[in-house]
Design an enzyme around this catalytic site. Structure first.
Site, PDB file in Angstrom:
ATOM      1  N   LYS A   1       0.834  -1.209   0.000  1.00 45.30           N
ATOM      2  CA  LYS A   1       0.000   0.000   0.000  1.00 45.30           C
ATOM      3  C   LYS A   1       0.871   1.262   0.000  1.00 45.30           C
ATOM      4  O   LYS A   1       0.603   2.194  -0.748  1.00 45.30           O
ATOM      5  CB  LYS A   1      -0.920   0.022   1.234  1.00 45.30           C
ATOM      6  CG  LYS A   1      -1.871  -1.162   1.341  1.00 45.30           C
ATOM      7  CD  LYS A   1      -2.857  -1.002   2.484  1.00 45.30           C
ATOM      8  CE  LYS A   1      -2.225  -0.968   3.872  1.00 45.30           C
ATOM      9  NZ  LYS A   1      -1.564  -2.226   4.288  1.00 45.30           N
TER      10      LYS A   1
ATOM     11  N   ARG B   1      -9.582   0.500   9.353  1.00 45.40           N
ATOM     12  CA  ARG B   1      -9.141  -0.874   9.611  1.00 45.40           C
ATOM     13  C   ARG B   1     -10.212  -1.683  10.329  1.00 45.40           C
ATOM     14  O   ARG B   1     -10.000  -2.864  10.586  1.00 45.40           O
ATOM     15  CB  ARG B   1      -7.892  -0.830  10.476  1.00 45.40           C
ATOM     16  CG  ARG B   1      -6.601  -1.218   9.720  1.00 45.40           C
ATOM     17  CD  ARG B   1      -5.495  -1.090  10.725  1.00 45.40           C
ATOM     18  NE  ARG B   1      -4.282  -1.761  10.436  1.00 45.40           N
ATOM     19  CZ  ARG B   1      -3.209  -1.188   9.906  1.00 45.40           C
ATOM     20  NH1 ARG B   1      -3.253   0.038   9.468  1.00 45.40           N
ATOM     21  NH2 ARG B   1      -2.095  -1.865   9.794  1.00 45.40           N
TER      22      ARG B   1
ATOM     23  N   ARG C   1      11.814  -6.448   5.138  1.00 48.57           N
ATOM     24  CA  ARG C   1      11.577  -5.027   4.819  1.00 48.57           C
ATOM     25  C   ARG C   1      12.489  -4.126   5.651  1.00 48.57           C
ATOM     26  O   ARG C   1      12.642  -4.320   6.853  1.00 48.57           O
ATOM     27  CB  ARG C   1      10.112  -4.678   5.107  1.00 48.57           C
ATOM     28  CG  ARG C   1       9.793  -3.201   4.907  1.00 48.57           C
ATOM     29  CD  ARG C   1       8.321  -2.948   4.795  1.00 48.57           C
ATOM     30  NE  ARG C   1       7.610  -2.998   6.080  1.00 48.57           N
ATOM     31  CZ  ARG C   1       6.310  -2.737   6.212  1.00 48.57           C
ATOM     32  NH1 ARG C   1       5.578  -2.428   5.151  1.00 48.57           N
ATOM     33  NH2 ARG C   1       5.734  -2.805   7.388  1.00 48.57           N
TER      34      ARG C   1
ATOM     35  N   ARG D   1      11.459  -2.099  11.059  1.00 52.38           N
ATOM     36  CA  ARG D   1      10.401  -1.658  11.964  1.00 52.38           C
ATOM     37  C   ARG D   1      10.267  -2.629  13.128  1.00 52.38           C
ATOM     38  O   ARG D   1      10.375  -3.835  12.950  1.00 52.38           O
ATOM     39  CB  ARG D   1       9.072  -1.595  11.206  1.00 52.38           C
ATOM     40  CG  ARG D   1       8.784  -0.219  10.655  1.00 52.38           C
ATOM     41  CD  ARG D   1       7.566  -0.202   9.807  1.00 52.38           C
ATOM     42  NE  ARG D   1       6.384  -0.783  10.447  1.00 52.38           N
ATOM     43  CZ  ARG D   1       5.172  -0.748   9.913  1.00 52.38           C
ATOM     44  NH1 ARG D   1       4.991  -0.163   8.741  1.00 52.38           N
ATOM     45  NH2 ARG D   1       4.144  -1.288  10.524  1.00 52.38           N
TER      46      ARG D   1
ATOM     47  N   ARG E   1      -0.367  -9.514  13.267  1.00 56.82           N
ATOM     48  CA  ARG E   1      -0.954  -8.426  12.468  1.00 56.82           C
ATOM     49  C   ARG E   1      -1.799  -9.006  11.334  1.00 56.82           C
ATOM     50  O   ARG E   1      -2.837  -8.459  10.977  1.00 56.82           O
ATOM     51  CB  ARG E   1       0.151  -7.519  11.910  1.00 56.82           C
ATOM     52  CG  ARG E   1       0.789  -6.650  13.008  1.00 56.82           C
ATOM     53  CD  ARG E   1       2.158  -6.126  12.609  1.00 56.82           C
ATOM     54  NE  ARG E   1       2.117  -5.195  11.512  1.00 56.82           N
ATOM     55  CZ  ARG E   1       3.166  -4.922  10.738  1.00 56.82           C
ATOM     56  NH1 ARG E   1       4.329  -5.519  10.943  1.00 56.82           N
ATOM     57  NH2 ARG E   1       3.052  -4.063   9.760  1.00 56.82           N
TER      58      ARG E   1
HETATM   59  P1  AMP Z   1       0.813   0.070   9.579  1.00 57.42           P
HETATM   60  O1  AMP Z   1       2.017   0.928   9.374  1.00 57.42           O
HETATM   61  O2  AMP Z   1      -0.364   0.549   8.767  1.00 57.42           O
HETATM   62  O3  AMP Z   1       1.103  -1.390   9.365  1.00 57.42           O
HETATM   63  O4  AMP Z   1       0.371   0.247  11.106  1.00 57.42           O
HETATM   64  C1  AMP Z   1       1.241  -0.123  12.166  1.00 57.42           C
HETATM   65  C2  AMP Z   1       0.452  -0.280  13.459  1.00 57.42           C
HETATM   66  O5  AMP Z   1      -0.197   0.959  13.792  1.00 57.42           O
HETATM   67  C3  AMP Z   1      -0.688  -1.287  13.402  1.00 57.42           C
HETATM   68  O6  AMP Z   1      -0.249  -2.616  13.633  1.00 57.42           O
HETATM   69  C4  AMP Z   1      -1.594  -0.786  14.518  1.00 57.42           C
HETATM   70  O7  AMP Z   1      -1.068  -1.095  15.796  1.00 57.42           O
HETATM   71  C5  AMP Z   1      -1.474   0.726  14.351  1.00 57.42           C
HETATM   72  N1  AMP Z   1      -2.493   1.246  13.402  1.00 57.42           N
HETATM   73  C6  AMP Z   1      -2.282   1.804  12.182  1.00 57.42           C
HETATM   74  N2  AMP Z   1      -3.427   2.164  11.603  1.00 57.42           N
HETATM   75  C7  AMP Z   1      -4.415   1.836  12.478  1.00 57.42           C
HETATM   76  C8  AMP Z   1      -5.832   1.948  12.457  1.00 57.42           C
HETATM   77  N3  AMP Z   1      -6.495   2.467  11.401  1.00 57.42           N
HETATM   78  N4  AMP Z   1      -6.524   1.495  13.539  1.00 57.42           N
HETATM   79  C9  AMP Z   1      -5.888   0.966  14.610  1.00 57.42           C
HETATM   80  N5  AMP Z   1      -4.550   0.825  14.689  1.00 57.42           N
HETATM   81  C10 AMP Z   1      -3.808   1.257  13.635  1.00 57.42           C
END
Ligand code: AMP
Length: 208
Positions: free
Chosen positions: A13, A88, A127, A155, A166
């Protein structure tokens, strides 16, 4: 153009979002990036979010929804936006639709970038992100960014156990949004298990 990017963590994404920014000149709004910045600067939001993020769990809806309502009301979002990692959950999707009605706009398209889970586990374990320029690359590049010379880091939540959690959170809480946007007739599925340029060709076609 208001775009939602759906897809498991590591589906690509962020990579497609960067290209969309260049092509459409609209902001890339990533909840993960906003939350990581809050964690890095130890704001109250960051301190609250960190425990969920480290475990690969979702930050509570009310926290994320409030944060995104503020972000979408900023002036640069009036010309369109790319949402990456939000919504989400169904509650977030409903809150988003309601917030957009208040702003006199709506989501035009939801692109679902689909990639098999085992491919994701492999992708995320290797990554790396450049601390300096934010470029995403793989462990095979070594420890130094070949573009800017910055340090390449992994990360905290890209280790295998957290990645698997996740993915299961995605399957349980986020995948139902595919039907939500199908119901609104704005869902376009994209096969994300292909080279970036091929995925990009389909993304452009979906928006044409
Ligand atoms: P991402 O970079 O999108 O993979 O997000 C990393 C982490 O941030 C996720 O595993 C969640 O803990 C938190 N996070 C990101 N976006 C959301 C969302 N829309 N709702 C809840 N937690 C989020």
């Amino acid at each position: 153009m208001n775009i939602v990017l759906l897809g498991a963590p590591g589906a690509g994404k962020g990579t497609q979002a960067k290209r969309l920014v260049e092509a459409y000149h609209i902001p890339h709004i990533s909840t993960g990036d906003i939350l990581r910045a809050a964690v890095a600067s130890s704001t109250p939001l960051g301190l609250e979010a960190k425990k969920y993020m480290d475990a690969g769990e979702l930050v509570p809806d009310e926290v994320v929804i409030g944060m995104m309502k503020e972000r979408l009301a900023e002036p640069d979002a009036t010309k369109g936006f790319i949402l990456d990692g939000f919504p989400r959950t169904t509650a977030q999707a409903v809150a988003l639709d309601e917030a957009l009605v208040q702003l006199n706009t709506k989501i035009d398209v939801a692109l679902s970038i689909d990639v098999d889970s085992e491919v994701i586990v492999e992708r995320l374990s290797s990554r790396r992100t450049c601390e300096a320029c934010g470029r995403i690359t793989t462990a095979s590049e070594g420890e130094i960014c070949s573009v800017c010379g910055g340090k390449l880091v992994q990360r905290a939540d890209d280790n295998e156990a957290t990645v698997r959690n996740r993915l299961s959170v995605y399957a349980n809480q986020t995948a139902p949004l595919i039907d939500y946007y199908k119901g609104q007739r704005i869902l376009v599925p994209i096969d994300g298990d292909r080279p970036v340029n091929e995925v990009w060709t389909d993304v452009k076609a979906a928006l044409a």
